[in-house]
Design a protein around this motif. Structure first.
Motif, PDB file in Angstrom:
ATOM      1  N   LEU A 216       0.735  -1.092  -0.071  1.00 52.11           N
ATOM      2  CA  LEU A 216       0.062  -0.077   0.219  1.00 52.11           C
ATOM      3  C   LEU A 216       0.868   1.295   0.074  1.00 52.11           C
ATOM      4  O   LEU A 216       0.457   2.328  -0.476  1.00 52.11           O
ATOM      5  CB  LEU A 216      -0.863  -0.072   1.232  1.00 52.11           C
ATOM      6  N   MET A 217       1.930   1.335   0.685  1.00 54.76           N
ATOM      7  CA  MET A 217       2.799   2.433   0.674  1.00 54.76           C
ATOM      8  C   MET A 217       3.242   2.842  -0.854  1.00 54.76           C
ATOM      9  O   MET A 217       3.459   3.945  -1.243  1.00 54.76           O
ATOM     10  CB  MET A 217       4.114   2.308   1.588  1.00 54.76           C
ATOM     11  N   ARG A 218       3.519   1.516  -1.404  1.00 56.75           N
ATOM     12  CA  ARG A 218       3.966   1.894  -2.877  1.00 56.75           C
ATOM     13  C   ARG A 218       3.001   2.345  -3.626  1.00 56.75           C
ATOM     14  O   ARG A 218       3.183   3.184  -4.566  1.00 56.75           O
ATOM     15  CB  ARG A 218       4.560   0.234  -3.471  1.00 56.75           C
ATOM     16  N   LEU A 219       1.740   1.963  -3.508  1.00 58.16           N
ATOM     17  CA  LEU A 219       0.369   2.313  -4.231  1.00 58.16           C
ATOM     18  C   LEU A 219       0.266   3.712  -3.785  1.00 58.16           C
ATOM     19  O   LEU A 219      -0.398   4.436  -4.453  1.00 58.16           O
ATOM     20  CB  LEU A 219      -0.788   1.349  -3.753  1.00 58.16           C
ATOM     21  N   CYS A 220       0.613   4.291  -2.742  1.00 58.58           N
ATOM     22  CA  CYS A 220       0.397   5.601  -2.273  1.00 58.58           C
ATOM     23  C   CYS A 220       1.386   6.577  -2.737  1.00 58.58           C
ATOM     24  O   CYS A 220       1.517   7.718  -2.351  1.00 58.58           O
ATOM     25  CB  CYS A 220       0.340   5.582  -0.490  1.00 58.58           C
ATOM     26  N   GLY A 221       2.525   6.083  -3.328  1.00 59.95           N
ATOM     27  CA  GLY A 221       3.395   6.959  -3.994  1.00 59.95           C
ATOM     28  C   GLY A 221       4.805   7.187  -3.580  1.00 59.95           C
ATOM     29  O   GLY A 221       5.571   7.842  -3.734  1.00 59.95           O
ATOM     30  N   ALA A 222       5.182   6.300  -2.309  1.00 60.17           N
ATOM     31  CA  ALA A 222       6.265   6.378  -1.654  1.00 60.17           C
ATOM     32  C   ALA A 222       7.545   5.900  -2.578  1.00 60.17           C
ATOM     33  O   ALA A 222       7.348   5.339  -3.737  1.00 60.17           O
ATOM     34  CB  ALA A 222       6.512   5.085  -0.481  1.00 60.17           C
ATOM     35  N   GLY A 223       8.665   6.890  -2.509  1.00 57.59           N
ATOM     36  CA  GLY A 223       9.690   6.694  -3.415  1.00 57.59           C
ATOM     37  C   GLY A 223      10.562   5.438  -3.328  1.00 57.59           C
ATOM     38  O   GLY A 223      11.057   4.951  -4.365  1.00 57.59           O
ATOM     39  N   ARG A 224      10.797   5.186  -1.945  1.00 58.30           N
ATOM     40  CA  ARG A 224      11.415   4.019  -1.533  1.00 58.30           C
ATOM     41  C   ARG A 224      10.824   3.204  -0.367  1.00 58.30           C
ATOM     42  O   ARG A 224      10.613   4.075   0.582  1.00 58.30           O
ATOM     43  CB  ARG A 224      12.693   4.752  -1.062  1.00 58.30           C
ATOM     44  N   VAL A 225      10.633   1.967  -0.561  1.00 61.04           N
ATOM     45  CA  VAL A 225      10.294   1.126   0.532  1.00 61.04           C
ATOM     46  C   VAL A 225      10.963   0.330   1.256  1.00 61.04           C
ATOM     47  O   VAL A 225      11.555  -0.659   0.440  1.00 61.04           O
ATOM     48  CB  VAL A 225       8.601   0.480   0.143  1.00 61.04           C
ATOM     49  N   LEU A 226      11.384   0.284   2.415  1.00 61.27           N
ATOM     50  CA  LEU A 226      12.326  -0.461   3.230  1.00 61.27           C
ATOM     51  C   LEU A 226      11.837  -1.004   4.143  1.00 61.27           C
ATOM     52  O   LEU A 226      10.969  -0.782   5.071  1.00 61.27           O
ATOM     53  CB  LEU A 226      13.555   0.389   3.741  1.00 61.27           C
ATOM     54  N   VAL A 227      12.303  -2.517   4.470  1.00 62.43           N
ATOM     55  CA  VAL A 227      11.659  -3.496   5.035  1.00 62.43           C
ATOM     56  C   VAL A 227      12.809  -4.007   6.087  1.00 62.43           C
ATOM     57  O   VAL A 227      13.785  -4.477   5.601  1.00 62.43           O
ATOM     58  CB  VAL A 227      10.885  -4.664   4.470  1.00 62.43           C
TER      59      VAL A 227
END
Length: 351
Positions: A185-196
């Motif tokens: 969902l963070m990717r769908l919301c437009g986050a430029g970079r998602v780290l886990v």
């Protein structure tokens, strides 16, 4: 219709039984009886069956709260559902009259009754719930996609609070199912970079598959140092704790003026932190408990086909093999365990 059904019943701390129970009947005009087509084991179920329990449940209830169902009977007052409709379910039944409910925060109802925790749930062939807790599932959505609706509803409630900007760096602490929903969902919301942040190599591959740019193993790397490298020494714009015990780590990793979302829950854990670390960095901290009028968003998201969680299904089991799925969850060898209450062997085999 058979008057009896199989059900997974919570008997005492750390114990359950698969027994025969009466098929539930409608008792109110707004009630809807559904045939459970799919159900899935959640971390909440694991916490309930831990000894001592991480979440306290009512002894004698049918466990389970994640499901997809088909309407088989409706009360006289039901207006939007009919026999044959496929539905998803919000298992949390607010009272509607307490101050929280009256102010629009029914997710914080002081008299909440949660299916599978306080009252009978969905690890059975049939269940009954009020019409207002259900939403019709579009015919385009497969059952394998729809089984994720309930946890997605909870995560969607949290996403409503975050002001995600295009290009933001988001750090998600925990790569279990909830962490993976947030990743997508963070990717769908437009986050430029998602780290886990996740120590399990098993979960790492799923996190990358759900859209993570990088998975950091905090047992092998210094998480804070790696986040500073990833952000040019600034820190993450948003940090999400999907575990429920990682607020100190979130405070270290978030940038000055950034936001922290606390989602995971563990009532058994106590932490030590310095409040001034929050004040001096000007951090905004959000707490979130389940979804609040977001079930419609979930149905529209599933219909849009903009995300696919079905690859997270690691086990497909008949209802009577609940114990196998529970053990896999407890051992960290499963992400999404799907149960087939109607005992369709071919579907349980993934055919």
């Amino acid at each position: 219709m058979s008057k009896m059904m199989d059900a997974v019943v919570f008997t005492e701390n750390g114990r359950y039984e698969v027994i025969t129970r009466k098929v539930p009947e409608l008792t109110r005009d707004e009630d809807v009886k559904i045939k459970i087509l799919r159900a899935s084991i959640c971390g909440t179920d694991v916490h309930i069956l831990h000894n001592p329990p991480g979440i306290r449940a009512t002894k004698g209830i049918i466990l389970g709260h994640e499901c997809v169902g088909e309407v088989v009977e409706t009360g006289d007052g039901v207006r939007t559902l009919k026999k044959g409709d496929r539905v998803i379910l919000d298992n949390n039944l607010p009272c509607g009259v307490c101050p929280a409910c009256q102010s629009g925060s029914s997710n914080l109802c002081t008299k909440m009754a949660s299916m599978g925790v306080h009252i009978d749930g969905v690890f059975a062939q049939y269940a009954v719930a009020p019409e207002q807790q259900m939403a019709v599932l579009d015919d385009m959505v497969s059952l394998d996609e729809a089984i994720f609706a309930e946890p997605l509803n909870c995560v969607m409630g949290a996403v409503k609070k975050l002001k995600v900007m295009p290009g933001d760096t988001v750090l998600i602490l925990g790569g279990g199912p909830i962490g993976l929903y947030f990743t997508t969902l963070m990717r769908l919301c437009g986050a430029g970079r998602v780290l886990v942040s996740e120590i399990s190599a098993f979960r790492k591959e799923y996190a990358l598959g759900q859209g993570a740019d990088r998975v950091i193993d905090p047992s092998a790397e210094d998480l804070n140092e790696e986040i500073l490298k990833e952000t040019g020494g600034i820190g993450a714009d948003i940090v999400i704790d999907a575990v429920g015990v990682l607020l100190p780590e979130a405070i270290k990793a978030v940038k000055k003026g950034g936001s922290i979302l606390l989602f995971g829950q563990n009532g058994m854990v106590r932490q030590e932190l310095c409040q001034n670390d929050i004040t001096a960095k000007g951090i905004t901290i959000y707490g979130n408990y389940i979804g609040n009028y977001t079930l419609g968003n979930v149905t529209r998201l599933l219909k849009s086909k903009r995300c696919d969680f079905s690859r997270m299904i690691t086990h497909r089991l008949p209802l009577k093999e609940f114990g196998t799925g529970l053990a896999a969850m407890q051992e960290g060898k499963a992400l999404e365990v799907v149960l087939y209450p109607q005992n369709d062997a071919e579907k349980a085999a993934g055919k």
